[in-house]
Design a protein around this motif. Structure first.
Motif, PDB file in Angstrom:
ATOM      1  N   PRO A  33       0.792  -1.234   0.000  1.00 11.47           N
ATOM      2  CA  PRO A  33       0.000   0.000   0.000  1.00 11.47           C
ATOM      3  C   PRO A  33       0.823   1.283   0.000  1.00 11.47           C
ATOM      4  N   SER A  34       1.935   1.303   0.706  1.00  9.91           N
ATOM      5  CA  SER A  34       2.735   2.523   0.775  1.00  9.91           C
ATOM      6  C   SER A  34       3.425   2.869  -0.544  1.00  9.91           C
ATOM      7  N   SER A  35       3.454   1.930  -1.483  1.00 11.12           N
ATOM      8  CA  SER A  35       4.066   2.171  -2.793  1.00 11.12           C
ATOM      9  C   SER A  35       3.030   2.286  -3.909  1.00 11.12           C
ATOM     10  N   SER A  36       1.782   2.564  -3.551  1.00 12.73           N
ATOM     11  CA  SER A  36       0.700   2.539  -4.538  1.00 12.73           C
ATOM     12  C   SER A  36       0.874   3.542  -5.668  1.00 12.73           C
ATOM     13  N   SER A  37       1.658   4.594  -5.455  1.00 15.72           N
ATOM     14  CA  SER A  37       1.892   5.551  -6.547  1.00 15.72           C
ATOM     15  C   SER A  37       2.553   4.878  -7.752  1.00 15.72           C
ATOM     16  N   LEU A  38       3.262   3.776  -7.528  1.00 19.04           N
ATOM     17  CA  LEU A  38       3.880   3.042  -8.635  1.00 19.04           C
ATOM     18  C   LEU A  38       2.831   2.555  -9.628  1.00 19.04           C
ATOM     19  N   ILE A  39       1.666   2.154  -9.126  1.00 16.72           N
ATOM     20  CA  ILE A  39       0.605   1.664 -10.003  1.00 16.72           C
ATOM     21  C   ILE A  39       0.064   2.802 -10.859  1.00 16.72           C
ATOM     22  N   PHE A  40      -0.242   3.930 -10.225  1.00 18.16           N
ATOM     23  CA  PHE A  40      -0.768   5.072 -10.983  1.00 18.16           C
ATOM     24  C   PHE A  40       0.219   5.499 -12.069  1.00 18.16           C
ATOM     25  N   VAL A 112     -11.219 -10.187  -1.431  1.00 19.62           N
ATOM     26  CA  VAL A 112     -10.483 -11.445  -1.279  1.00 19.62           C
ATOM     27  C   VAL A 112     -10.766 -12.262  -2.536  1.00 19.62           C
ATOM     28  N   PRO A 113      -9.769 -12.469  -3.388  1.00 20.36           N
ATOM     29  CA  PRO A 113     -10.012 -13.148  -4.665  1.00 20.36           C
ATOM     30  C   PRO A 113     -10.191 -14.654  -4.512  1.00 20.36           C
ATOM     31  N   ASP A 114     -10.960 -15.224  -5.422  1.00 22.50           N
ATOM     32  CA  ASP A 114     -11.143 -16.675  -5.469  1.00 22.50           C
ATOM     33  C   ASP A 114     -10.068 -17.270  -6.371  1.00 22.50           C
ATOM     34  N   SER A 115      -8.825 -17.070  -5.968  1.00 22.98           N
ATOM     35  CA  SER A 115      -7.670 -17.544  -6.720  1.00 22.98           C
ATOM     36  C   SER A 115      -6.647 -18.064  -5.731  1.00 22.98           C
ATOM     37  N   GLU A 116      -6.360 -19.347  -5.810  1.00 25.86           N
ATOM     38  CA  GLU A 116      -5.404 -19.947  -4.884  1.00 25.86           C
ATOM     39  C   GLU A 116      -4.013 -19.327  -5.042  1.00 25.86           C
ATOM     40  N   ILE A 117      -3.633 -19.038  -6.283  1.00 23.87           N
ATOM     41  CA  ILE A 117      -2.318 -18.443  -6.533  1.00 23.87           C
ATOM     42  C   ILE A 117      -2.241 -17.062  -5.898  1.00 23.87           C
ATOM     43  N   ALA A 118      -3.249 -16.230  -6.147  1.00 26.30           N
ATOM     44  CA  ALA A 118      -3.243 -14.869  -5.590  1.00 26.30           C
ATOM     45  C   ALA A 118      -3.239 -14.912  -4.066  1.00 26.30           C
ATOM     46  N   ARG A 119      -4.067 -15.776  -3.474  1.00 26.65           N
ATOM     47  CA  ARG A 119      -4.128 -15.833  -2.009  1.00 26.65           C
ATOM     48  C   ARG A 119      -2.828 -16.371  -1.421  1.00 26.65           C
ATOM     49  N   LYS A 120      -2.165 -17.282  -2.114  1.00 29.27           N
ATOM     50  CA  LYS A 120      -0.870 -17.795  -1.654  1.00 29.27           C
ATOM     51  C   LYS A 120       0.151 -16.659  -1.598  1.00 29.27           C
ATOM     52  N   ILE A 121       0.125 -15.778  -2.582  1.00 29.58           N
ATOM     53  CA  ILE A 121       1.010 -14.608  -2.586  1.00 29.58           C
ATOM     54  C   ILE A 121       0.629 -13.661  -1.460  1.00 29.58           C
ATOM     55  N   LEU A 122      -0.662 -13.364  -1.332  1.00 32.37           N
ATOM     56  CA  LEU A 122      -1.155 -12.399  -0.348  1.00 32.37           C
ATOM     57  C   LEU A 122      -0.927 -12.852   1.094  1.00 32.37           C
ATOM     58  N   VAL A 123      -0.939 -14.152   1.335  1.00 33.58           N
ATOM     59  CA  VAL A 123      -0.628 -14.662   2.678  1.00 33.58           C
ATOM     60  C   VAL A 123       0.777 -14.227   3.073  1.00 33.58           C
ATOM     61  N   GLN A 124       1.694 -14.241   2.105  1.00 35.03           N
ATOM     62  CA  GLN A 124       3.095 -13.929   2.397  1.00 35.03           C
ATOM     63  C   GLN A 124       3.418 -12.434   2.349  1.00 35.03           C
ATOM     64  N   THR A 125       2.627 -11.670   1.605  1.00 33.93           N
ATOM     65  CA  THR A 125       2.926 -10.243   1.459  1.00 33.93           C
ATOM     66  C   THR A 125       2.067  -9.361   2.357  1.00 33.93           C
ATOM     67  N   GLY A 126       0.915  -9.862   2.785  1.00 33.95           N
ATOM     68  CA  GLY A 126      -0.086  -9.011   3.411  1.00 33.95           C
ATOM     69  C   GLY A 126      -0.919  -8.341   2.335  1.00 33.95           C
ATOM     70  N   PRO A 127      -1.927  -7.567   2.725  1.00 33.84           N
ATOM     71  CA  PRO A 127      -2.797  -6.916   1.744  1.00 33.84           C
ATOM     72  C   PRO A 127      -2.007  -6.021   0.792  1.00 33.84           C
ATOM     73  N   LEU A 128      -2.442  -6.016  -0.470  1.00 35.83           N
ATOM     74  CA  LEU A 128      -1.748  -5.244  -1.499  1.00 35.83           C
ATOM     75  C   LEU A 128      -2.704  -4.291  -2.205  1.00 35.83           C
ATOM     76  N   ALA A 129      -2.164  -3.147  -2.598  1.00 35.30           N
ATOM     77  CA  ALA A 129      -2.873  -2.226  -3.484  1.00 35.30           C
ATOM     78  C   ALA A 129      -2.876  -2.862  -4.871  1.00 35.30           C
ATOM     79  N   THR A 130      -4.048  -2.946  -5.505  1.00 35.28           N
ATOM     80  CA  THR A 130      -4.151  -3.645  -6.780  1.00 35.28           C
ATOM     81  C   THR A 130      -5.078  -2.934  -7.755  1.00 35.28           C
TER      82      THR A 130
END
Length: 196
Positions: A33-40, A112-130
């Motif tokens: 979240p603190s790097s969300s300007s990268l997305i914009f 919370v996405p219905d994607s095992e791959i995405a949730r596996k990443i999010l478990v390790q990173t914490g919530p992400l700006a997307t």
């Protein structure tokens, strides 16, 4: 930047880099979240279009939603539809960086996405700006190789880590519903029909 392994993707995200990975709808561009300007910047996205805070499970989101909102029915809606293609726009806590929703930092879209791959990443990173992986105004990119070509500075999950049928998602956006103080207002129709 080359297509990367799962472990390199996670470590890059944790260090504040911009990354892309599949979800249940379309592949995401994501960062802490603190790097969300990268997305914009990468998408050339208007600051009037807020980002979504995506998490592995509802408990990861508690601290980001205003405590005053807990008495309302977002918990029940979330439990009924998550994991899934539903984004709920709710009152934000002070923990949310204003850069996720520059024009209205008092609210945040959460999912919370219905994607095992995405949730596996999010478990390790914490919530992400997307948001979706595409340049603003263009259709969402659905293949990891296309994303890597369009965004050469983005860490992109290697297709070798993802079965083809999961790489592309459904292609349909999430339904977006905003709490207006009394009820849920549909801001965007998507694949989920919300029964409030």
């Amino acid at each position: 930047m080359p297509l990367v392994s799962f472990d390199l993707l996670v470590s890059g995200i944790r260090s504040g880099q911009l990354a892309s990975f599949p979800t249940d709808t379309v592949p995401a561009l994501a960062t802490i979240p603190s790097s969300s300007s990268l997305i914009f910047n990468a998408k050339q996205r208007s600051l009037k279009k807020p980002l979504i805070l995506m998490a592995a499970n509802i408990s990861q989101l508690w601290d980001y939603v205003s405590a005053d909102f807990e008495r309302d029915n977002w918990h029940q809606i979330a439990q009924n539809y998550w994991p899934g293609a539903l984004t709920l726009v709710v009152p934000a806590s002070q923990k949310i960086p204003a850069s996720l929703n520059p024009t209205d930092p008092t609210t945040i879209g959460v999912r919370v996405p219905d994607s095992e791959i995405a949730r596996k990443i999010l478990v390790q990173t914490g919530p992400l700006a997307t948001t979706s992986a595409n340049l603003s105004g263009q259709p969402p990119l659905r293949r990891m190789a296309e994303i890597a070509a369009t965004f050469p500075n983005v860490l992109t999950l290697s297709p070798q880590e993802v079965p083809l049928e999961l790489e592309m998602g459904t292609g349909q956006p999430s339904t977006v519903a905003k709490w207006d103080g009394n009820n849920w207002k549909i801001l965007r129709e998507g694949s989920v029909i919300l029964d409030t």
